[in-house]
Design a protein around this motif. Structure first.
Motif, PDB file in Angstrom:
ATOM      1  N   SER A  70      -9.405   1.393  -5.240  1.00 18.08           N
ATOM      2  CA  SER A  70      -7.961   1.565  -5.177  1.00 18.08           C
ATOM      3  C   SER A  70      -7.432   2.100  -6.501  1.00 18.08           C
ATOM      4  O   SER A  70      -8.081   1.995  -7.536  1.00 18.08           O
ATOM      5  CB  SER A  70      -7.294   0.218  -4.868  1.00 18.08           C
ATOM      6  OG  SER A  70      -5.902   0.370  -4.687  1.00 18.08           O
TER       7      SER A  70
ATOM      8  N   ASP B 278      -4.044   1.357  -8.590  1.00 14.47           N
ATOM      9  CA  ASP B 278      -2.982   0.356  -8.553  1.00 14.47           C
ATOM     10  C   ASP B 278      -2.163   0.311  -9.829  1.00 14.47           C
ATOM     11  O   ASP B 278      -2.609   0.739 -10.881  1.00 14.47           O
ATOM     12  CB  ASP B 278      -3.570  -1.061  -8.415  1.00 14.47           C
ATOM     13  CG  ASP B 278      -4.304  -1.318  -7.123  1.00 14.47           C
ATOM     14  OD1 ASP B 278      -4.269  -0.485  -6.216  1.00 14.47           O
ATOM     15  OD2 ASP B 278      -4.920  -2.401  -7.036  1.00 14.47           O
TER      16      ASP B 278
ATOM     17  N   ALA C 195       0.846  -1.189   0.000  1.00 12.38           N
ATOM     18  CA  ALA C 195       0.000   0.000   0.000  1.00 12.38           C
ATOM     19  C   ALA C 195       0.884   1.243   0.000  1.00 12.38           C
ATOM     20  O   ALA C 195       1.817   1.352   0.799  1.00 12.38           O
ATOM     21  CB  ALA C 195      -0.919  -0.007   1.215  1.00 12.38           C
TER      22      ALA C 195
ATOM     23  N   GLY D 229      -0.527   0.069  -4.646  1.00 10.76           N
ATOM     24  CA  GLY D 229      -1.767   0.807  -4.770  1.00 10.76           C
ATOM     25  C   GLY D 229      -2.240   1.367  -3.439  1.00 10.76           C
ATOM     26  O   GLY D 229      -1.568   1.223  -2.418  1.00 10.76           O
ATOM     27  N   THR D 230      -3.403   1.988  -3.484  1.00 10.18           N
ATOM     28  CA  THR D 230      -3.934   2.662  -2.305  1.00 10.18           C
ATOM     29  C   THR D 230      -4.805   1.769  -1.429  1.00 10.18           C
ATOM     30  O   THR D 230      -5.219   2.183  -0.357  1.00 10.18           O
ATOM     31  CB  THR D 230      -4.752   3.899  -2.724  1.00 10.18           C
ATOM     32  OG1 THR D 230      -5.785   3.496  -3.629  1.00 10.18           O
ATOM     33  CG2 THR D 230      -3.859   4.940  -3.386  1.00 10.18           C
ATOM     34  N   TYR D 231      -5.089   0.566  -1.864  1.00  5.58           N
ATOM     35  CA  TYR D 231      -5.951  -0.341  -1.099  1.00  5.58           C
ATOM     36  C   TYR D 231      -5.277  -0.749   0.214  1.00  5.58           C
ATOM     37  O   TYR D 231      -4.126  -1.176   0.218  1.00  5.58           O
ATOM     38  CB  TYR D 231      -6.283  -1.596  -1.919  1.00  5.58           C
ATOM     39  CG  TYR D 231      -7.135  -2.580  -1.172  1.00  5.58           C
ATOM     40  CD1 TYR D 231      -8.476  -2.312  -0.910  1.00  5.58           C
ATOM     41  CD2 TYR D 231      -6.601  -3.778  -0.719  1.00  5.58           C
ATOM     42  CE1 TYR D 231      -9.260  -3.219  -0.215  1.00  5.58           C
ATOM     43  CE2 TYR D 231      -7.377  -4.693  -0.027  1.00  5.58           C
ATOM     44  CZ  TYR D 231      -8.704  -4.405   0.226  1.00  5.58           C
ATOM     45  OH  TYR D 231      -9.482  -5.300   0.909  1.00  5.58           O
TER      46      TYR D 231
END
Length: 126
Positions: free
Chosen positions: A106, A108, A77, A122-124
């Motif tokens: 997300s 990614d 992340a 990614g942002t997840y």
């Protein structure tokens, strides 16, 4: 677990040349050296790389947990996947899945490292 016991895991990724991998992961993906343990002869016996609060351990193919390099996949992340993507690409990372917004919220991308392992950024955050 609900029994109050704290459990933490640290992935191990094997490389034919873990020192080269350490340098590349630092340059391409922004990992930082956390610990580099050497034997009496100066050889590397253990490497830990940090990214934010996560740690990944690097091993040498045939001496660690795995049978060979190029078969691991990791998700990391990151706060700014666009900047991270650009850094990795500039360092020569092979982008295998382009930067995109995902239906689960997300943003990614995925890149292959110098020995074929696929890293997903990614942002997840589960």
């Amino acid at each position: 677990m609900t029994d109050g016991t704290r459990r933490t895991f640290y992935p191990i990724v094997d490389y034919r040349d873990p020192v080269k991998a350490m340098d590349w992961l630092e340059r391409a993906f922004g990992f930082e050296r956390h610990e580099v343990a050497r034997n009496d002869a100066g050889g590397i016996v253990h490497i830990e790389m940090r990214y934010d609060t996560g740690i990944v351990m690097l091993g040498e193919t045939g001496k660690g947990a795995g049978e060979g390099g190029g078969n691991a996949g990791m998700y990391v992340a990151v706060d700014d996947p666009d900047a991270h993507h650009d850094r990795a690409k500039a360092a020569g990372a092979e982008i295998v899945i382009g930067l995109a917004d995902k239906p689960y919220g997300s943003r990614d991308y995925s890149a292959r490292d110098l020995e074929g392992n696929v890293w997903h950024f990614g942002t997840y955050r589960p």
